[in-house]
Write a protein that holds these residues in place. Structure first.
Motif, short mmCIF file in Angstrom:
data_model
loop_
_atom_site.label_atom_id
_atom_site.label_comp_id
_atom_site.label_asym_id
_atom_site.label_seq_id
_atom_site.Cartn_x
_atom_site.Cartn_y
_atom_site.Cartn_z
N GLY A 34 9.56 -36.72 57.34
CA GLY A 34 10.11 -37.86 57.44
C GLY A 34 8.71 -38.64 58.74
O GLY A 34 8.06 -40.01 58.95
N ASP A 35 7.96 -38.38 59.94
CA ASP A 35 7.44 -38.72 60.79
C ASP A 35 5.75 -38.36 60.26
O ASP A 35 4.79 -39.03 60.55
CB ASP A 35 7.55 -37.16 61.97
CG ASP A 35 8.15 -36.81 62.43
OD1 ASP A 35 9.03 -37.32 62.94
OD2 ASP A 35 8.88 -35.37 62.84
N GLU A 38 5.56 -41.52 58.97
CA GLU A 38 5.55 -42.79 59.84
C GLU A 38 4.36 -43.00 59.65
O GLU A 38 3.29 -43.82 59.62
CB GLU A 38 6.28 -42.80 60.16
CG GLU A 38 6.63 -43.62 61.79
CD GLU A 38 7.59 -43.37 62.23
OE1 GLU A 38 7.00 -43.68 63.59
OE2 GLU A 38 8.48 -43.50 62.39
N GLU A 39 3.48 -41.40 60.18
CA GLU A 39 2.57 -41.23 60.60
C GLU A 39 0.92 -42.03 59.67
O GLU A 39 0.40 -42.93 60.19
CB GLU A 39 2.23 -39.90 60.80
CG GLU A 39 0.00 -40.32 61.53
CD GLU A 39 0.37 -38.57 62.29
OE1 GLU A 39 -1.06 -38.91 62.85
OE2 GLU A 39 1.30 -38.04 62.52
N ASN A 41 2.13 -44.16 57.27
CA ASN A 41 2.18 -45.57 56.66
C ASN A 41 2.77 -45.59 55.19
O ASN A 41 1.93 -46.38 54.12
CB ASN A 41 1.57 -46.03 56.91
CG ASN A 41 2.20 -48.30 56.59
OD1 ASN A 41 3.17 -47.85 56.94
ND2 ASN A 41 1.22 -48.97 56.38
N ARG A 44 8.46 -41.65 52.77
CA ARG A 44 9.35 -39.68 52.21
C ARG A 44 9.12 -39.43 51.15
O ARG A 44 8.69 -38.08 51.16
CB ARG A 44 10.28 -40.21 53.30
CG ARG A 44 10.99 -38.37 53.76
CD ARG A 44 12.30 -38.45 54.51
NE ARG A 44 12.28 -37.12 54.53
CZ ARG A 44 13.32 -36.82 54.73
NH1 ARG A 44 14.36 -37.62 55.78
NH2 ARG A 44 13.26 -35.22 55.70
#
Length: 84
Positions: A34-35, A38-39, A41, A44
């Motif tokens: 997930g991290d 997010e980075e 864009n 997941r």
């Protein structure tokens, strides 16, 4: 397989490498999918697929849930790219 490094696969490896933590003799990336999603864009699910590809190719392996390590081959690829 070589085509994977023209895509987000390499970027995921680089993100993981840039976030390596050292605890005693062990090194690992504590970032979850997930991290990283997010980075980048992206979803997941996309990162999950990339992790599966990288794991199957032997570039990453899971130490424990949420802790991943890069293979020496992955580190060599990252080093080569940085030299260019």
């Amino acid at each position: 397989m070589n085509d994977m490094f023209l895509t987000n696969h390499y970027i995921v490896l680089e993100i993981m490498n840039n976030n390596i933590v050292k605890v005693g003799k062990n090194e690992y990336c504590p970032l979850g999918q997930g991290d990283i999603a997010e980075e980048l864009n992206v979803s997941r699910a996309s990162v999950n697929s990339i992790f599966a590809d990288l794991r199957d190719a032997g570039y990453i392996s899971m130490i424990t849930r949420g802790k991943w390590t890069l293979s020496s081959d992955a580190v060599k690829i990252i080093d080569c790219v940085h030299k260019v």
